[in-house]
Structures are given as C-alpha cells and as structure tokens.
Motif scaffolding. Structure first.
Motif, PDB file in Angstrom:
ATOM      1  N   ASP A 100       0.845  -1.185   0.000  1.00 38.36           N
ATOM      2  CA  ASP A 100       0.000   0.000   0.000  1.00 38.36           C
ATOM      3  C   ASP A 100       0.881   1.236   0.000  1.00 38.36           C
ATOM      4  O   ASP A 100       1.990   1.216   0.528  1.00 38.36           O
ATOM      5  N   ASP A 102       0.120   3.980   1.531  1.00 32.61           N
ATOM      6  CA  ASP A 102      -0.343   4.891   2.578  1.00 32.61           C
ATOM      7  C   ASP A 102       0.563   4.896   3.812  1.00 32.61           C
ATOM      8  O   ASP A 102       0.163   5.361   4.878  1.00 32.61           O
ATOM      9  N   SER A 104       1.404   2.548   5.697  1.00 39.08           N
ATOM     10  CA  SER A 104       1.178   1.525   6.725  1.00 39.08           C
ATOM     11  C   SER A 104       2.124   0.352   6.502  1.00 39.08           C
ATOM     12  O   SER A 104       2.350  -0.448   7.406  1.00 39.08           O
ATOM     13  N   ARG A 216      -2.616   4.292   8.710  1.00 39.15           N
ATOM     14  CA  ARG A 216      -2.265   5.465   7.901  1.00 39.15           C
ATOM     15  C   ARG A 216      -2.323   6.754   8.710  1.00 39.15           C
ATOM     16  O   ARG A 216      -3.215   6.946   9.541  1.00 39.15           O
TER      17      ARG A 216
HETATM   18 MG   LIG Z   1      -4.328   1.398   4.319  1.00 41.30          MG
END
Ligand SMILES: [Mg+2]
Ligand SMILES: Nc1nc2c(ncn2[C@@H]2O[C@H](COP(=O)(O)OP(=O)(O)O)[C@@H](O)[C@H]2O)c(=O)[nH]1
Lengths: 242, 92
Positions: A100, A102, A104, A216
C-alpha cells in the motif's frame, strides 16, 4: 555490492488520493533500495485521483528519473485488483512487491522479504502482523478483536498455511504473480486471501516475515462500509469453492 | 475436494461412527458406562471447541503487539523524507 546483481525488484504502488503519502513512501523505498543495493523500479498506478497525486508523482519522476519511477495511470477508479494487473504488465523485475502507498507498510521490510526469499527460494514471501515481532499500531481493541477473530475463523475454515491472509504487503516471483492473477477473481480483502489459497493449490511455497503495520497517518482508507459482510461472503465462497 | 467437502466428509464419518455406537446396531454391545459417556459426546466436543476458540482468540488479542516504536520511527522517517525532498525541489 552484496546483493544479487541479476535481481530486480518492481514495486507496484496503487494510489487513490495519496498526494501526501506518495512522495514519502517513494523516498523511503529509494533509500532502502540504495542501502540494500538491489536494482529497483517503482510503478505508480494512479486511478485519476482528484487530489493531485498524479501531479506530485510527475515531480517525483523528475527527481528520481523515469527509469526508477514509472507512471502508469488510469483514467478513473477501477479498483485494486485490476490496478495490480495493469501495473504488472509494465514490470521488468524478476521480483514483484505489492504494497500500500499509505505508509502503513514500511519499505524497510522489503530487504527482509528478499533475504527470506533467498533462504528457501520461496515463490511468495508474505508480511505477517500475526507472528513474532509483527503487530499493528493505531488500532483500538474492537478493531483488534475483529481482526483476530476473522483471522482465527479463516485459519479454521481454510487452513491456508500462512498466518496473514488479508495483508497486502508481499513479494512474489514475477511468473508466480502472473499465474495467480489469472486465477483470482475476488475483490478487496478477499483478493489477498484468494491469492494465498490459490498459491497453496498450485503448490507454491510461502515464506513469512513479521511486519509492523502502522495505521495510515494521512488521508483516509478507501475500503470501508460493509467490510465485514464482504469479508464473510468472500471467506465462505472460498470455503465452498476451493 | 473443496474445504467444505472435506468438512462434510469428516463430519459424516465421525457422525456415523458415533450414531452406530451410541444409537444404532452396535449399541447393545457397548458397555453401559461407555454409552453414558458416548451419548452426549458431540455436545461436549462442540463446547470444548467453542472454549478453545474463545481462549485462542482472547490470548492472541491480549498479546497483539502494539508497535509504538515502529510508529515513532515512521514519524522520524517522515520528517527526514520531507526535509530531503523539499531540498530536492519537491512542491508538496
Ligand atoms: Mg491502508
Ligand atoms: N489505483 C488504485 N489504488 C487504490 C484503489 N483503492 C485503494 N487504492 C490504494 O490501495 C492502497 C490500500 O488502500 P487503503 O484505502 O489504504 O485500504 P486499507 O489499508 O485496507 O484501508 C492505498 O495505497 C490506496 O491508495 C483504487 O481503486 N485504485
């Protein structure tokens, strides 16, 4: 250079409204690959984000070069599953990392994924929040309970041979990912689950590396609403069909 | 065979063995004290499995790592990334 000179890692970064996160994750990726010495490319698949993700991505190409950052946008939001397929078509590495954008998923774990891969020549190396030093940050008790409960249910019903089925931070051999993409039909979280289940069916080997998942910081999650319902539906579908 | 199929097979096998011993043709040959255990066995197993599930999920919930250091480290990295990218001319 300690790392295998023949290896190249293609990172697929699907983005939707990640203007804040994209530069940061790209910077962390570049830095960790420079440290580990692996050849890499980052493929950004942006689905026409209205927040200007595409514009900031173009600035990143100027900074890092068009051989390192490849922009493969699509006109509108078409979903994650097809974003991976789209990105994979342009990947030139022998390893593909899906993560991802974001923040994370911390890029520092990729070096560990590769180390693990070399250890057992695994077809897939999956990050896991449920083993060893793995874990999460920023989740309340309820979210942890749902996550643990769902994971237990999945383990009982599917016996998949991997501890984190809904996570999406993984390294694949390119040809393995291609084969799996052809087979998988589900969407959302279930897509990640199906990848592992099909991998088992096809006899692929799976290694695991504990990761810390930090919720996030910027922007908001796109998977929302009746997440639990669609998870259960997907789980039962896999239970009955695989 | 699908996972569902495997479950149905397993249950059918165990279930018919149980039925034959507890209720069916083999019943009279089983000594009475065993039969008394046998009759409620499925319920016991179900309860035991339920307890096992609750205990497992509860234990894993209690031991789910909170990655405080990872979050703090990420904040540091974000700061470094911003500073360096700005220096290289990125307009956030
Ligand atoms: Mg996420
Ligand atoms: N290209 C593309 N990326 C997406 C789409 N939906 C989500 N993403 C990206 O996929 C990643 C995971 O999404 P996120 O909303 O964080 O899901 P969550 O972590 O499960 O809550 C992020 O990098 C998103 O920007 C989509 O429809 N298209």
């Amino acid at each position: 250079m300690a790392a295998g000179a023949a290896d190249k890692v293609s990172v697929l970064l699907p983005t939707y409204n990640e203007r804040e996160n994209l530069p940061l994750v790209v910077w962390l990726l570049a830095r960790s690959f420079e440290t580990s010495g692996y050849n890499f490319e980052i493929i950004v698949i942006d689905d026409g984000s209205p927040d200007g993700t595409q514009e900031v991505a173009e600035q990143l190409v100027k900074i890092y070069g068009s051989d390192k950052i490849l922009l493969r946008p699509r006109a509108k939001k078409l979903g994650l599953g097809t974003a991976y397929i789209h990105g994979m078509k342009h990947a030139t590495g022998n390893f593909i990392v899906i993560m991802d954008a974001d923040l994370s998923h911390h890029p520092k774990f990729i070096a560990e994924f590769i180390r693990k891969q070399k250890e057992g020549n695994f077809d897939i190396v999956s990050g896991t929040r449920y083993k060893g030093n793995g874990g999460v940050y920023g989740w309340d008790l309820k979210r942890k309970l749902i996550s643990r409960g769902a994971n237990f249910l999945t383990q009982v019903l599917l016996r998949p041979g991997a501890s984190d089925l809904t996570g999406s931070f993984r390294l694949y051999k390119k040809e393995v990912l291609q084969k799996l993409m052809e087979k998988c039909v589900s969407k959302g979280y279930v897509f990640q689950m199906e990848m592992i289940v099909r991998a088992r069916q096809l006899g692929y080997t799976i290694g695991e590396v504990p990761i810390s998942f930090v919720d996030r910081v910027y922007g908001e999650s796109k998977l929302g609403g009746n997440e639990i319902v669609s998870f259960l539906k997907g789980l039962l579908t896999l239970f009955a069909t695989t | 065979m699908t996972k569902l199929g495997q479950w149905l097979w397993g249950l059918a096998l165990l279930g018919s063995a149980w039925a034959a011993l507890a209720l069916g043709p083999l019943g009279p040959r089983v000594p009475p004290p065993c039969r008394q255990v046998l009759l409620p066995l499925p319920v016991y197993l179900l309860v035991a499995f339920g307890c096992y599930s609750l205990a497992t999920v509860g234990y894993r919930l209690a031991t789910f790592n909170d990655c405080e250091e990872a979050a703090a480290e990420l904040q540091e990295h974000i700061g470094a990334a911003r500073a360096d990218l700005r220096r290289r001319g990125l307009q956030f």
